[in-house]
Design a protein around this motif. Sequence first.
Motif, short mmCIF file in Angstrom:
data_model
loop_
_atom_site.label_atom_id
_atom_site.label_comp_id
_atom_site.label_asym_id
_atom_site.label_seq_id
_atom_site.Cartn_x
_atom_site.Cartn_y
_atom_site.Cartn_z
N GLY A 113 13.00 0.50 -7.25
CA GLY A 113 12.93 -0.89 -7.67
C GLY A 113 11.51 -1.35 -7.87
N ALA A 114 10.65 -0.98 -6.91
CA ALA A 114 9.23 -1.38 -7.00
C ALA A 114 8.59 -0.78 -8.24
CB ALA A 114 8.50 -0.93 -5.74
N ARG A 115 8.92 0.45 -8.53
CA ARG A 115 8.32 1.10 -9.70
C ARG A 115 8.79 0.42 -10.99
NH1 ARG A 115 7.89 7.49 -10.14
NH2 ARG A 115 6.72 6.97 -8.27
N ALA A 116 10.08 0.08 -11.04
CA ALA A 116 10.61 -0.58 -12.24
C ALA A 116 9.94 -1.93 -12.46
CB ALA A 116 12.13 -0.77 -12.10
N VAL A 117 9.81 -2.71 -11.38
CA VAL A 117 9.16 -4.01 -11.48
C VAL A 117 7.71 -3.85 -11.92
CG1 VAL A 117 8.35 -6.01 -10.17
CG2 VAL A 117 10.68 -5.17 -9.86
N PHE A 118 7.02 -2.88 -11.31
CA PHE A 118 5.62 -2.65 -11.65
C PHE A 118 5.46 -2.30 -13.12
CE2 PHE A 118 1.82 0.01 -11.95
CZ PHE A 118 0.89 -0.81 -11.35
N SER A 119 6.41 -1.48 -13.62
CA SER A 119 6.34 -1.08 -15.02
C SER A 119 6.49 -2.28 -15.94
CB SER A 119 7.43 -0.05 -15.31
OG SER A 119 7.39 0.33 -16.66
N ILE A 120 7.42 -3.20 -15.58
CA ILE A 120 7.62 -4.40 -16.40
C ILE A 120 6.37 -5.27 -16.39
CG2 ILE A 120 8.94 -6.56 -16.58
CD1 ILE A 120 11.34 -5.01 -15.44
N LEU A 143 -5.37 4.70 -2.10
CA LEU A 143 -4.06 4.93 -1.49
C LEU A 143 -3.21 3.67 -1.50
CD1 LEU A 143 -4.33 7.24 1.67
CD2 LEU A 143 -2.95 7.56 -0.38
N ARG A 144 -3.83 2.52 -1.23
CA ARG A 144 -3.09 1.26 -1.25
C ARG A 144 -2.52 0.98 -2.63
NH1 ARG A 144 -7.25 -0.73 2.16
NH2 ARG A 144 -8.29 -1.68 0.34
N GLU A 145 -3.32 1.21 -3.67
CA GLU A 145 -2.85 0.96 -5.03
C GLU A 145 -1.69 1.88 -5.38
OE1 GLU A 145 -5.90 0.52 -8.08
OE2 GLU A 145 -7.39 0.29 -6.48
N VAL A 146 -1.78 3.13 -4.96
CA VAL A 146 -0.72 4.10 -5.24
C VAL A 146 0.59 3.65 -4.58
CG1 VAL A 146 0.09 6.44 -4.72
CG2 VAL A 146 -2.21 6.09 -5.63
N GLU A 147 0.49 3.28 -3.30
CA GLU A 147 1.70 2.90 -2.56
C GLU A 147 2.24 1.55 -3.02
OE1 GLU A 147 0.19 3.30 1.37
OE2 GLU A 147 0.62 5.45 1.48
N SER A 148 1.36 0.62 -3.39
CA SER A 148 1.80 -0.70 -3.86
C SER A 148 2.56 -0.60 -5.17
CB SER A 148 0.60 -1.63 -4.03
OG SER A 148 -0.04 -1.86 -2.80
N ALA A 149 2.28 0.43 -5.95
CA ALA A 149 2.93 0.59 -7.25
C ALA A 149 4.25 1.34 -7.14
CB ALA A 149 2.00 1.34 -8.20
N GLY A 150 4.69 1.63 -5.90
CA GLY A 150 5.96 2.31 -5.73
C GLY A 150 5.87 3.82 -5.67
N PHE A 151 4.65 4.34 -5.71
CA PHE A 151 4.45 5.78 -5.53
C PHE A 151 4.20 6.05 -4.05
CE2 PHE A 151 3.34 4.92 -9.93
CZ PHE A 151 3.93 5.99 -10.60
N SER A 152 3.86 7.29 -3.72
CA SER A 152 3.60 7.63 -2.32
C SER A 152 2.49 8.66 -2.23
CB SER A 152 4.87 8.19 -1.66
OG SER A 152 5.13 9.51 -2.12
#
Length: 575
Positions: free
Chosen positions: A9-16, A85-94
């Motif tokens: 869900g986080a990744r989808a929202v981030f993409s939009i 790392l924070r940016e990666v995780e905030s965007a729905g990645f890990s």
Amino acid sequence: MALTRMEEGARAVFSIVNEVCLAGTGTAAECLPPLLRDTAKSRAAALKDIRKPRAQEARSEPVASGELGCKLRAPSVHYLTTGFLREVESAGFSRDSTIHEVEPEIIRFKGARLVCPRDGNVGCAFVDTLEGSDDAGPATMMLSYTWGYTVGEIVDTLAHYCERRGLDPRRTYVWMCCLCINQSRVQEKLRRGKTVSFDTFSEEFGSRVTSIGHVLALMGTWERPQYITRAWCIYELFVAISTGCKLDIILPPGQVTGFLNSLIQGDGLLCSVWDALEAIDVRNAKASIPSDLENILRQVEAGPGMSNLNQTVRNKLKTWFADAAEDALQQLQETQRRQQCKYVCQRIVQGVIRVAQMMAELGEEARGKRLALAWYKRMVQTGCSDQPKAAAILARIGYVSMLQCEAVSAHAYFEQAYAIRQATDTMNSGEGAELQHWRGWLTAMHGDLPEALAKLQDADRIARQQKLSDLKRCCILSKVSLVQLALGRRQAAWEGMEECRELLPPATKTSLLCPAISKVMIAYVLAKFGELDEAMRWACQAKQTSGNIGASDLQFGAYCYAVMGYIHAERGDLD
């Protein structure tokens, strides 16, 4: 890697939100919930305000080292382990996401709407979005890696590197192609059907290596190093070696434990990885763009040559592997000392012997001998010097002493090992066959040929009984054949040599010293029987191995040249 529903869900929202940010306004923004709509619009506005896309804003004056627009500007280890790392995780990645996975939505997106300070066009490198000396500055080292590595592997390894060497992560800046090359430009060229020419990329890479002067080559997992399968990685490593810059080969911190466990357990992984390093060939490597591999091969052939590049990289990686194994053994020894262990772990002895053998194959016999002696002294201190494993270490020390022409010391070590084997009834073993083999050859060197033949034939009997490998049997049989010839038993010598040739074809690729010695002995026996062309073929194979393992200037190298000289003399070629 599977994502949780929340991550998806986080990744989808981030993409939009990304799409809206790039669009700035329009119906796409109106479709978002109020909170996200405001976020998208404010981010789009902020992007325009931060750096407006005007070509004239590109710098025309020289850029100070490490400043925005500098080709050697690099992110700090501090930033990578925190902000990135924070940016990666905030965007729905890990942390387990690969560079390939995060590049479009994290790396490329961050600078997509910013003006590049290098060319004045829209879209800049990730590193040119960073501000402050704690986050970016002039590169102090360059990372050689693959985009298949995970974010966690990379940042953890760099943090561990700084910690172990006492470096300030805020002032340790690591140049990485994914963050320091303008990925927007790369994609623009790909969309136009163009790629960065190999010659251009190679020249820029070489200049960066020379300018930075320090390369970190990240292996990934030690048991399956992905690094050695990638054409660009092999090429980068070669450039780093050939330019003479400082080169450190590094592992993720968690891999050290696995490496040590393999040493202790003797599970065969060490040997398989060692063999994989010996088999490195850039021609068998892979590249994301097929033309890259073709260009690399073309440039290599025109420059250092394929054989030179492959062997240079092999030797460097094998040296690193032996160094890493020795470090792991030292860590174990320190742990045992702190814990006041009464006995040396018997299983680790095989690891010690294998590492000492690695060093011998690299032409560093003395170093391997010192390692084995240190562990044997530890066994004496803990009351384990009468155990079969002590005999194995003593035999290894004796073998190296024999190679160093220290016959008296070699004899003493061999006989001490033999006494332990006899007392523990362990001569009928693979290690027993090896010990008897070396005892027999040392006896032959002393001139007692009948006794030497008896010991060597006993070694072959044990080897057959224990079903040892063809390579190991050939090592024994080549010496049996040579001693038979010296005793005037020509028919037996020829039969022995024929069996050796069946067990060890001349084209067999091996970096091991013993089989290489067998080849030069087979060459000598063939020459004595007048088979000069075949003899020279075997001698050349042995000479090539001596060069591969750095033994050309050692006793074995002298053997090779002596036999080749004898063959030339028999041909009448006295020049």
